[in-house]
Write a protein that holds these residues in place. Structure first.
Motif, PDB file in Angstrom:
ATOM      1  N   PHE A 102      -9.441   4.213  -0.751  1.00 26.63           N
ATOM      2  CA  PHE A 102      -8.827   4.455   0.563  1.00 26.63           C
ATOM      3  C   PHE A 102      -7.379   4.004   0.559  1.00 26.63           C
ATOM      4  CE2 PHE A 102      -7.556   3.041   4.766  1.00 26.63           C
ATOM      5  CZ  PHE A 102      -7.939   4.093   5.586  1.00 26.63           C
ATOM      6  N   ALA A 103      -7.127   2.762   0.170  1.00 24.37           N
ATOM      7  CA  ALA A 103      -5.770   2.223   0.178  1.00 24.37           C
ATOM      8  C   ALA A 103      -4.878   2.954  -0.821  1.00 24.37           C
ATOM      9  CB  ALA A 103      -5.800   0.724  -0.131  1.00 24.37           C
ATOM     10  N   ALA A 104      -5.447   3.335  -1.974  1.00 20.25           N
ATOM     11  CA  ALA A 104      -4.652   4.056  -2.969  1.00 20.25           C
ATOM     12  C   ALA A 104      -4.220   5.414  -2.444  1.00 20.25           C
ATOM     13  CB  ALA A 104      -5.453   4.209  -4.258  1.00 20.25           C
ATOM     14  N   ALA A 105      -5.099   6.082  -1.699  1.00 24.35           N
ATOM     15  CA  ALA A 105      -4.744   7.374  -1.120  1.00 24.35           C
ATOM     16  C   ALA A 105      -3.615   7.225  -0.106  1.00 24.35           C
ATOM     17  CB  ALA A 105      -5.961   8.016  -0.468  1.00 24.35           C
ATOM     18  N   VAL A 106      -3.701   6.193   0.728  1.00 27.39           N
ATOM     19  CA  VAL A 106      -2.634   5.940   1.697  1.00 27.39           C
ATOM     20  C   VAL A 106      -1.316   5.678   0.978  1.00 27.39           C
ATOM     21  CG1 VAL A 106      -1.815   4.372   3.500  1.00 27.39           C
ATOM     22  CG2 VAL A 106      -4.219   5.095   3.468  1.00 27.39           C
ATOM     23  N   GLU A 107      -1.358   4.866  -0.086  1.00 26.58           N
ATOM     24  CA  GLU A 107      -0.144   4.554  -0.828  1.00 26.58           C
ATOM     25  C   GLU A 107       0.448   5.797  -1.483  1.00 26.58           C
ATOM     26  OE1 GLU A 107       1.470   1.503  -4.320  1.00 26.58           O
ATOM     27  OE2 GLU A 107      -0.567   1.301  -3.530  1.00 26.58           O
ATOM     28  N   ALA A 108      -0.422   6.657  -2.025  1.00 27.95           N
ATOM     29  CA  ALA A 108       0.058   7.891  -2.649  1.00 27.95           C
ATOM     30  C   ALA A 108       0.791   8.765  -1.639  1.00 27.95           C
ATOM     31  CB  ALA A 108      -1.107   8.654  -3.267  1.00 27.95           C
ATOM     32  N   VAL A 109       0.252   8.857  -0.430  1.00 32.82           N
ATOM     33  CA  VAL A 109       0.897   9.658   0.617  1.00 32.82           C
ATOM     34  C   VAL A 109       2.240   9.049   0.996  1.00 32.82           C
ATOM     35  CG1 VAL A 109       0.713  10.436   3.014  1.00 32.82           C
ATOM     36  CG2 VAL A 109      -1.274  10.578   1.484  1.00 32.82           C
ATOM     37  N   GLU A 110       2.276   7.735   1.174  1.00 39.83           N
ATOM     38  CA  GLU A 110       3.530   7.066   1.539  1.00 39.83           C
ATOM     39  C   GLU A 110       4.622   7.327   0.502  1.00 39.83           C
ATOM     40  OE1 GLU A 110       1.985   3.164   4.035  1.00 39.83           O
ATOM     41  OE2 GLU A 110       2.092   3.054   1.852  1.00 39.83           O
ATOM     42  N   ILE A 111       4.277   7.222  -0.781  1.00 40.41           N
ATOM     43  CA  ILE A 111       5.260   7.452  -1.840  1.00 40.41           C
ATOM     44  C   ILE A 111       5.702   8.908  -1.852  1.00 40.41           C
ATOM     45  CG2 ILE A 111       5.586   7.493  -4.348  1.00 40.41           C
ATOM     46  CD1 ILE A 111       3.710   5.056  -4.484  1.00 40.41           C
ATOM     47  N   ALA A 112       4.731   9.827  -1.737  1.00 37.89           N
ATOM     48  CA  ALA A 112       5.057  11.250  -1.777  1.00 37.89           C
ATOM     49  C   ALA A 112       6.031  11.623  -0.670  1.00 37.89           C
ATOM     50  CB  ALA A 112       3.785  12.085  -1.671  1.00 37.89           C
ATOM     51  N   ILE A 113       5.799  11.098   0.532  1.00 36.02           N
ATOM     52  CA  ILE A 113       6.661  11.437   1.666  1.00 36.02           C
ATOM     53  C   ILE A 113       8.012  10.755   1.562  1.00 36.02           C
ATOM     54  CG2 ILE A 113       6.922  11.149   4.164  1.00 36.02           C
ATOM     55  CD1 ILE A 113       3.936  11.657   4.440  1.00 36.02           C
TER      56      ILE A 113
END
Length: 620
Positions: free
Chosen positions: A379-390
């Motif tokens: 869950f947290a890794a997915a959130v982090e991936a989105v934050e970096i991508a954006i």
């Protein structure tokens, strides 16, 4: 009848792929989660939809460790094995701890089934299981008798024997039964006879344990202490889906998943398809390439584009990912790794896509790569991936694997206010003044801190611009074949990825005493067995440090300094040494690999033994 207090138990259910072992294991897991135990699971099943019945290739199993303390792995050796047929016994008996309990369904131990499993004699009767406590039970006949009143044929009646086994194990370990009975009523709500038969079989298993003289002892595993909050049991794929949704909501974006079904990533598509009311659109594409390109198109249109796959699908998506690197648009690429190459081991786990994630595209096409360390951490890794991508306007590769995807553990459900907002920062007006004083929009004019280019939603007046895979001119974004411009753009895209170190933080290191000479470094799902092995060694008076990487590209800014603090660095991986090779090349540190590619996660004892050898060699 006596009850014995124990601090943990490892249970494995095994049988034919049609015996419902995954369902049985999942229900035992859910009962334990409701009771408050900490737990970790390991589903293990064949790739074939229906392998030949009674054969070794058709054996399906589900292992779970439940405990009154923190659990990091599903356990090395089962304390209890429930084997529904000879093949299940032959495949799994060697893993059972000496002195452990084996429960077999004697109805299935026919001469024909024994021959299929490669037995020359019945192991239940010939003394070959003398090292174990064996309970031969005719579960099939007892189940058929228990459900006789519901008018089912013998074949349909016998299919409920998995519920008999679940009932027996639920009694043995004091599991609450209400949740399973509610599940059965819900699952078979439209099939009254099947519903009542499964309930009857489950209760018959419980009552057998209660009344059979063979079971003089039941066991009690008390709830584990946990932080206050609301918990649920969650698999890695479900956690990934929830993390993607939560991050999209935090950014105020629609979520678009373009995906082609592939094991073991398909459950992400299945889960997200249920949540259209939360602004989620799922597109089951005709192939992997279309799934990736559709996600890129969604990002171009101002949504959060996501594509999910496994290793073979990443191969097919590689040209599209190069396009996403060139376009510099947010995109999350979920790679749930499995055993390879080619079709390989579709239902087994591996960590063999790291080099592909970093380098598996033509040209210089860098992108950030991160990896969760547990099912709940997805869950947290997915959130982090989105934050970096954006934030950095880049595709991001998220490396999960089959063990995390299908395994489960308790997860504390975040509160609505726990997720910080993510600002997509859409461009709203021209950003460049031309020589004649006019205002224009330059699509590759960069934000100084992150080097991210503007994200302009099509249709915004005054922000018309070109996209495409041919190299763009710095700033203005027109097609450019200038050698110096290409060199500049290649280096700038790399520099942008390098700047992700601004948000990934320092290297995570667990070195309680600060005097260890041996560092164990890992990534992804090796966290559980490595952390548990280090804990065991420290209890023996050994000093060992553990570092675990979430960011695999770029590495944390201080990683080289961390590695050089230790006289020996060991890197366990489920591949032939991909991270260890990268660390050696980047930091000129003699990283020693400890590698296996068996399609199964590491066992704690294996890593513990290997580290003991290294500790002896460094004189500790």
């Amino acid at each position: 009848m006596t009850t014995k207090q124990i601090d943990s138990i490892v249970v494995r259910f095994a049988g034919d792929s049609g015996d419902g072992m995954q369902l049985t294991g999942d229900r035992f897991t859910q009962e334990s989660a409701v009771f408050g135990n900490d737990l970790a699971t390991l589903p293990n099943f064949p790739a074939e939809i229906r392998a030949p019945q009674g054969t070794l290739a058709g054996v399906s199993s589900f292992q779970v460790q439940v405990a009154e303390h923190a659990v990091l792995t599903p356990g090395d050796a089962p304390d209890v094995l429930v084997a529904m047929n000879p093949a299940a016994l032959r495949v799994n008996a060697g893993d059972v701890a000496r002195g452990g309990t084996i429960i077999v369904d004697t109805q299935e131990f026919t001469a024909r089934n024994l021959t299929k499993a490669g037995y020359r004699s019945n192991p239940v009767e010939d003394g070959s299981l003398a090292d174990y406590i064996v309970h031969p039970i005719d579960m099939t006949s007892l189940t058929v008798a228990a459900v006789k009143e519901f008018g089912l044929g013998r074949k349909d009646a016998a299919r409920a024997k998995n519920m008999f086994g679940l009932g027996l194990l639920s009694w043995m370990y004091g599991r609450p039964t209400e949740s399973t009975e509610a599940f059965i009523r819900s699952r078979f709500a439209n099939k009254p006879a099947i519903r009542e038969a499964n309930l009857a079989a489950f209760r018959a298993g419980w009552n057998y344990g209660e009344t059979a003289e063979a079971f003089a002892v039941s066991y009690d595993v008390r709830p584990a202490p946990m932080k206050p909050g609301r918990y649920r049991n969650i698999t890695g794929n479900t956690a990934l889906a929830y993390g993607l949704m939560a991050a999209a909501r935090s950014a105020g974006l629609e979520l678009f998943l373009g995906a082609y079904p592939i094991t073991p990533a398909s459950d992400i598509l299945h889960e997200l398809s249920k949540h259209a009311r939360f602004g989620v659109t799922t597109f089951q594409a005709e192939d992997e390439i279309a799934g990736a390109c559709a996600a890129i198109g969604a990002s171009y249109g101002g949504a959060l584009g996501v594509t999910s796959t496994s290793g073979p699908g990443v191969c097919l998506k590689s040209e599209a990912l190069g396009l996403a690197v060139s376009l510099e648009l947010p995109l999350v690429v979920v790679d749930v790794q499995r055993g390879g190459p080619s079709t390989g081991l579709p239902t087994k786990t591996e960590q063999s896509d790291l080099l592909q994630a970093l380098f598996g595209r033509n040209g210089e096409a860098p992108l950030p790569v991160i990896a969760p360390r547990s099912s709940a951490d997805c869950f947290a890794a997915a959130v982090e991936a989105v934050e970096i991508a954006i934030r950095y306007r880049t595709p991001v590769m998220l490396l999960s694997d089959g063990y995390l995807a299908n395994g489960s553990e308790p997860w504390q459900i975040p509160q609505p206010g726990d997720q910080p907002s993510i600002d997509p920062g859409f461009a709203t007006e021209p950003n460049h003044e031309t020589d004649d004083g006019a205002r224009a929009f330059w699509p590759y004019k960069r934000e100084p801190e992150t080097l991210a280019r503007p994200w302009a939603v099509p249709g915004t007046p005054g922000l018309e611009h070109r996209i495409g895979g041919i190299e763009k001119g710095d700033g203005h974004g027109n097609i450019s074949y200038e050698p110096d411009n290409h060199d500049l753009m290649v280096r700038t895209r790399q520099a942008k990825v390098d700047r992700v170190t601004q948000v990934i933080g320092d290297t995570w290191v667990d070195d309680p005493d600060g005097d260890a000479e041996l560092l164990v470094i890992g990534w992804g799902s090796t966290y559980g067995p490595v952390a548990e092995a280090c804990t065991r060694l420290r209890k023996q008076g050994q000093s060992v440090a553990h570092a675990h990487l979430r960011a695999l590209n770029p590495f944390p800014h201080d990683l080289g300094e961390v590695l050089r603090r230790y006289s020996r660095v060991v890197c366990p991986e489920m591949n032939l040494g991909q991270l260890s090779m990268l660390l050696r090349a980047r930091y000129l540190v003699d990283v020693v690999g400890h590698n296996q590619v068996r399609g199964l996660p590491f066992q704690v004892a294996e890593i513990e033994d290997a580290l003991l050898t290294h500790l002896q060699e460094v004189g500790r």
